[in-house]
Write a protein that holds these residues in place. Structure first.
Motif, PDB file in Angstrom:
ATOM      1  N   THR A   1       0.852  -1.186   0.000  1.00 50.27           N
ATOM      2  CA  THR A   1       0.000   0.000   0.000  1.00 50.27           C
ATOM      3  C   THR A   1       0.890   1.239   0.000  1.00 50.27           C
ATOM      4  OG1 THR A   1      -1.708  -1.167   1.238  1.00 50.27           O
ATOM      5  CG2 THR A   1      -1.827   1.231   1.220  1.00 50.27           C
ATOM      6  N   LEU A   2       0.585   2.187  -0.878  1.00 49.60           N
ATOM      7  CA  LEU A   2       1.394   3.391  -1.020  1.00 49.60           C
ATOM      8  C   LEU A   2       0.656   4.654  -0.601  1.00 49.60           C
ATOM      9  CD1 LEU A   2       3.011   2.628  -4.494  1.00 49.60           C
ATOM     10  CD2 LEU A   2       3.903   2.107  -2.228  1.00 49.60           C
ATOM     11  N   ARG A   3      -0.664   4.614  -0.656  1.00 51.31           N
ATOM     12  CA  ARG A   3      -1.446   5.813  -0.334  1.00 51.31           C
ATOM     13  C   ARG A   3      -2.769   5.376   0.277  1.00 51.31           C
ATOM     14  NH1 ARG A   3      -5.467   8.067  -3.169  1.00 51.31           N
ATOM     15  NH2 ARG A   3      -4.990   6.905  -5.060  1.00 51.31           N
ATOM     16  N   GLY A   4      -3.204   6.091   1.315  1.00 51.42           N
ATOM     17  CA  GLY A   4      -4.479   5.788   1.934  1.00 51.42           C
ATOM     18  C   GLY A   4      -4.439   4.536   2.785  1.00 51.42           C
ATOM     19  N   VAL A   5      -5.591   3.979   3.044  1.00 54.93           N
ATOM     20  CA  VAL A   5      -5.731   2.773   3.867  1.00 54.93           C
ATOM     21  C   VAL A   5      -6.485   1.727   3.056  1.00 54.93           C
ATOM     22  CG1 VAL A   5      -6.597   1.788   6.016  1.00 54.93           C
ATOM     23  CG2 VAL A   5      -5.811   4.173   5.954  1.00 54.93           C
ATOM     24  N   GLN A   6      -5.833   0.604   2.854  1.00 58.08           N
ATOM     25  CA  GLN A   6      -6.460  -0.495   2.122  1.00 58.08           C
ATOM     26  C   GLN A   6      -7.111  -1.447   3.127  1.00 58.08           C
ATOM     27  OE1 GLN A   6      -5.300  -3.824  -1.305  1.00 58.08           O
ATOM     28  NE2 GLN A   6      -3.712  -2.571  -0.363  1.00 58.08           N
ATOM     29  N   THR A   7      -8.410  -1.665   2.956  1.00 53.80           N
ATOM     30  CA  THR A   7      -9.166  -2.531   3.850  1.00 53.80           C
ATOM     31  C   THR A   7      -9.739  -3.693   3.050  1.00 53.80           C
ATOM     32  OG1 THR A   7      -9.768  -0.627   5.218  1.00 53.80           O
ATOM     33  CG2 THR A   7     -11.073  -2.622   5.502  1.00 53.80           C
ATOM     34  N   PHE A   8      -9.622  -4.889   3.609  1.00 56.58           N
ATOM     35  CA  PHE A   8     -10.152  -6.051   2.893  1.00 56.58           C
ATOM     36  C   PHE A   8     -10.507  -7.161   3.879  1.00 56.58           C
ATOM     37  CE2 PHE A   8      -5.580  -6.427   3.202  1.00 56.58           C
ATOM     38  CZ  PHE A   8      -5.315  -7.761   3.464  1.00 56.58           C
ATOM     39  N   ARG A   9     -11.421  -8.007   3.463  1.00 50.10           N
ATOM     40  CA  ARG A   9     -11.781  -9.191   4.245  1.00 50.10           C
ATOM     41  C   ARG A   9     -11.029 -10.383   3.677  1.00 50.10           C
ATOM     42  NH1 ARG A   9     -15.450  -8.891   8.065  1.00 50.10           N
ATOM     43  NH2 ARG A   9     -15.566 -11.170   8.124  1.00 50.10           N
ATOM     44  N   TYR A  10     -10.427 -11.160   4.588  1.00 55.85           N
ATOM     45  CA  TYR A  10      -9.606 -12.293   4.169  1.00 55.85           C
ATOM     46  C   TYR A  10      -9.748 -13.403   5.195  1.00 55.85           C
ATOM     47  CZ  TYR A  10      -5.426 -14.724   2.362  1.00 55.85           C
ATOM     48  OH  TYR A  10      -4.561 -15.642   1.828  1.00 55.85           O
ATOM     49  N   ARG A  11     -10.164 -14.571   4.753  1.00 55.07           N
ATOM     50  CA  ARG A  11     -10.385 -15.712   5.630  1.00 55.07           C
ATOM     51  C   ARG A  11     -11.296 -15.342   6.803  1.00 55.07           C
ATOM     52  NH1 ARG A  11      -7.318 -20.063   4.493  1.00 55.07           N
ATOM     53  NH2 ARG A  11      -7.338 -20.876   6.634  1.00 55.07           N
ATOM     54  N   GLY A  12     -12.356 -14.573   6.482  1.00 55.04           N
ATOM     55  CA  GLY A  12     -13.387 -14.259   7.453  1.00 55.04           C
ATOM     56  C   GLY A  12     -13.100 -13.107   8.385  1.00 55.04           C
ATOM     57  N   GLU A  13     -11.949 -12.432   8.204  1.00 53.93           N
ATOM     58  CA  GLU A  13     -11.606 -11.347   9.121  1.00 53.93           C
ATOM     59  C   GLU A  13     -11.303 -10.060   8.353  1.00 53.93           C
ATOM     60  OE1 GLU A  13      -8.561 -12.203  11.931  1.00 53.93           O
ATOM     61  OE2 GLU A  13      -9.222 -14.266  12.275  1.00 53.93           O
ATOM     62  N   PRO A  14     -11.690  -8.889   8.924  1.00 50.09           N
ATOM     63  CA  PRO A  14     -11.323  -7.619   8.291  1.00 50.09           C
ATOM     64  C   PRO A  14      -9.844  -7.313   8.525  1.00 50.09           C
ATOM     65  CG  PRO A  14     -12.506  -7.227  10.340  1.00 50.09           C
ATOM     66  CD  PRO A  14     -12.544  -8.709  10.116  1.00 50.09           C
ATOM     67  N   ARG A  15      -9.180  -6.800   7.507  1.00 49.12           N
ATOM     68  CA  ARG A  15      -7.758  -6.462   7.585  1.00 49.12           C
ATOM     69  C   ARG A  15      -7.558  -5.027   7.117  1.00 49.12           C
ATOM     70  NH1 ARG A  15      -5.053 -10.881  10.061  1.00 49.12           N
ATOM     71  NH2 ARG A  15      -6.125 -12.795   9.400  1.00 49.12           N
ATOM     72  N   HIS A  16      -6.495  -4.410   7.611  1.00 50.70           N
ATOM     73  CA  HIS A  16      -6.159  -3.042   7.220  1.00 50.70           C
ATOM     74  C   HIS A  16      -4.676  -2.989   6.874  1.00 50.70           C
ATOM     75  CE1 HIS A  16     -10.068  -1.815   8.842  1.00 50.70           C
ATOM     76  NE2 HIS A  16      -9.774  -2.569   9.883  1.00 50.70           N
ATOM     77  N   CYS A  17      -4.394  -2.412   5.741  1.00 51.00           N
ATOM     78  CA  CYS A  17      -3.013  -2.330   5.271  1.00 51.00           C
ATOM     79  C   CYS A  17      -2.669  -0.857   5.032  1.00 51.00           C
ATOM     80  CB  CYS A  17      -2.848  -3.142   3.982  1.00 51.00           C
ATOM     81  SG  CYS A  17      -1.137  -3.452   3.504  1.00 51.00           S
ATOM     82  N   LEU A  18      -1.755  -0.327   5.837  1.00 51.86           N
ATOM     83  CA  LEU A  18      -1.379   1.084   5.787  1.00 51.86           C
ATOM     84  C   LEU A  18      -0.205   1.301   4.839  1.00 51.86           C
ATOM     85  CD1 LEU A  18      -1.525   1.899   9.608  1.00 51.86           C
ATOM     86  CD2 LEU A  18      -3.382   1.986   7.924  1.00 51.86           C
ATOM     87  N   PRO A  19       0.059   2.541   4.455  1.00 52.16           N
ATOM     88  CA  PRO A  19       1.198   2.824   3.578  1.00 52.16           C
ATOM     89  C   PRO A  19       2.502   2.272   4.142  1.00 52.16           C
ATOM     90  CG  PRO A  19      -0.216   4.746   3.718  1.00 52.16           C
ATOM     91  CD  PRO A  19      -0.740   3.762   4.716  1.00 52.16           C
ATOM     92  N   GLY A  20       3.235   1.602   3.275  1.00 48.55           N
ATOM     93  CA  GLY A  20       4.487   0.980   3.674  1.00 48.55           C
ATOM     94  C   GLY A  20       4.326  -0.454   4.125  1.00 48.55           C
ATOM     95  N   GLU A  21       3.085  -0.886   4.361  1.00 49.90           N
ATOM     96  CA  GLU A  21       2.837  -2.273   4.740  1.00 49.90           C
ATOM     97  C   GLU A  21       2.531  -3.108   3.498  1.00 49.90           C
ATOM     98  OE1 GLU A  21       1.095  -1.698   9.257  1.00 49.90           O
ATOM     99  OE2 GLU A  21      -0.325  -2.009   7.608  1.00 49.90           O
ATOM    100  N   TRP A  22       2.830  -4.403   3.612  1.00 50.61           N
ATOM    101  CA  TRP A  22       2.611  -5.333   2.512  1.00 50.61           C
ATOM    102  C   TRP A  22       1.398  -6.210   2.809  1.00 50.61           C
ATOM    103  CZ3 TRP A  22       5.748  -6.160  -1.912  1.00 50.61           C
ATOM    104  CH2 TRP A  22       6.885  -5.326  -1.983  1.00 50.61           C
ATOM    105  N   HIS A  23       0.777  -6.694   1.748  1.00 48.73           N
ATOM    106  CA  HIS A  23      -0.244  -7.723   1.916  1.00 48.73           C
ATOM    107  C   HIS A  23       0.105  -8.911   1.024  1.00 48.73           C
ATOM    108  CE1 HIS A  23      -1.792  -5.342  -1.506  1.00 48.73           C
ATOM    109  NE2 HIS A  23      -2.345  -6.464  -1.928  1.00 48.73           N
ATOM    110  N   VAL A  24      -0.132 -10.102   1.552  1.00 48.95           N
ATOM    111  CA  VAL A  24       0.179 -11.349   0.858  1.00 48.95           C
ATOM    112  C   VAL A  24      -1.095 -12.183   0.792  1.00 48.95           C
ATOM    113  CG1 VAL A  24       1.543 -13.463   0.879  1.00 48.95           C
ATOM    114  CG2 VAL A  24       2.559 -11.322   1.695  1.00 48.95           C
ATOM    115  N   LEU A  25      -1.576 -12.425  -0.412  1.00 53.14           N
ATOM    116  CA  LEU A  25      -2.803 -13.187  -0.611  1.00 53.14           C
ATOM    117  C   LEU A  25      -2.468 -14.498  -1.298  1.00 53.14           C
ATOM    118  CD1 LEU A  25      -5.051 -10.263  -1.909  1.00 53.14           C
ATOM    119  CD2 LEU A  25      -4.723 -11.043   0.454  1.00 53.14           C
ATOM    120  N   HIS A  26      -3.019 -15.564  -0.774  1.00 52.23           N
ATOM    121  CA  HIS A  26      -2.733 -16.896  -1.271  1.00 52.23           C
ATOM    122  C   HIS A  26      -3.630 -17.230  -2.469  1.00 52.23           C
ATOM    123  CE1 HIS A  26      -2.285 -21.272  -1.218  1.00 52.23           C
ATOM    124  NE2 HIS A  26      -1.194 -21.055  -0.521  1.00 52.23           N
ATOM    125  N   PRO A  27      -3.165 -18.061  -3.389  1.00 52.74           N
ATOM    126  CA  PRO A  27      -4.020 -18.485  -4.505  1.00 52.74           C
ATOM    127  C   PRO A  27      -5.346 -19.057  -4.031  1.00 52.74           C
ATOM    128  CG  PRO A  27      -1.775 -19.241  -4.868  1.00 52.74           C
ATOM    129  CD  PRO A  27      -1.813 -18.660  -3.480  1.00 52.74           C
TER     130      PRO A  27
END
Length: 299
Positions: A61-87
């Motif tokens: 994430t480079l700008r703003g706040v990325q929010t997503f649901r993954y495996r039944g839970e809400p997640r938040h990814c801030l600038p500078g943080e990475w997210h890893v999603l499985h196939p």
């Protein structure tokens, strides 16, 4: 509230085209290679619907706040943080603030991960958000200029850096549980040997012409395995089922056609879908957008 990326993320942010405050999606594909896509995206307003793809997705994430649901839970990814999603793991994506969000991402074919690991189980990262301190600066460099061509050496280097991140953060380090691709728990260290060469023949048969519908008997013949073994081991080796793998290759073809200016109905026919509505349903399930909105986002 506006979040600012840390050092490193700020360097990447300079390369991200400002989405401004206009509602909508903006997508831009960078240079890729066989089994690798790099994408720049920004979103304001309406989010991505729940979808799943058959690749690893590793983004920052480079700008703003990325929010997503993954495996039944809400997640938040801030600038500078990475997210890893499985196939094949369902997820969505919405902005956590009114300013929207922007990110860059690498989509990596699980077969490349298999090659790098020498046939070991594909790693599963249970916690999809990786903090700034745990991120790999070398991997961030792979997103700094997504338009830089990837030659054979660059493709190898990028793959190894992604695999290093996956293994480092994999739940395989947990001695009590490991996760299969269906999300079920299995005893650590227990797995049947994979017939990778045989499975690769099935994979290549599908990928060579995804518009063709092959029978289970054809899979058995080319693999030298029974259909149950093909089905089980294909998912373990490549992160998805043979049927879904074919659908995703059809969608790859449809995306190339749409980017080339082919109308929706024509792209659906050429990619081997029953009709435009069928393609649209599969498209949204894979990318979170309809084909029309996806094409408009590229423009």
């Amino acid at each position: 509230m506006r979040y600012e990326p840390p050092e490193g993320g700020a360097g990447l942010r300079r390369h991200l085209r400002d989405g401004g405050d206009r509602p909508g999606h903006r997508l831009r594909f960078g240079s890729g290679a066989a089994g690798i896509e790099r994408l720049e995206a920004s979103l304001t307003g309406e989010g991505f619907a729940t979808h799943r793809h058959d690749t690893y997705a590793i983004g920052m994430t480079l700008r703003g706040v990325q929010t997503f649901r993954y495996r039944g839970e809400p997640r938040h990814c801030l600038p500078g943080e990475w997210h890893v999603l499985h196939p094949d793991e369902p997820h969505d994506g919405v902005a956590g603030t009114d300013e929207g969000f922007g990110y860059r991402i690498i989509y990596l074919d699980p077969s490349l991960v298999q090659e790098a690991l020498g046939g070991a189980p594909l790693p599963f990262v249970a916690d999809p958000v990786i903090g700034r301190r745990d991120a790999d600066p070398a991997l961030a460099a792979c997103l700094r200029d997504i338009d830089e061509p990837l030659d054979e050496a660059g493709r190898l280097t990028l793959t190894l850096r992604v695999v290093h991140m996956l293994v480092r953060h994999s739940s395989a380090r947990d001695s009590s549980v490991r996760h299969s691709f269906a999300g079920s728990a299995v005893r650590p260290g227990v797995r049947a040997p994979l017939a990778l060469e045989a499975l690769a023949r099935v994979r290549d048969l599908i990928a060579d012409d995804p518009t063709a519908r092959h029978t289970l008997a054809e899979f058995e013949q080319i693999a030298g395995l029974d259909r149950w073994t093909v089905a089980r081991q294909f998912r373990v080796a490549f992160g998805t089922s043979p049927t879904r793998f074919r659908t995703m290759r059809q969608l790859d073809l449809a995306r190339r056609l749409l980017r080339g200016g082919v109308p929706l109905a024509g792209a659906a026919q050429l990619a081997g879908f029953a009709d435009q509505a069928h393609m649209s349903r599969m498209f949204k399930r894979a990318y979170g957008l309809t084909p029309a909105k996806w094409t408009a986002a590229l423009a």
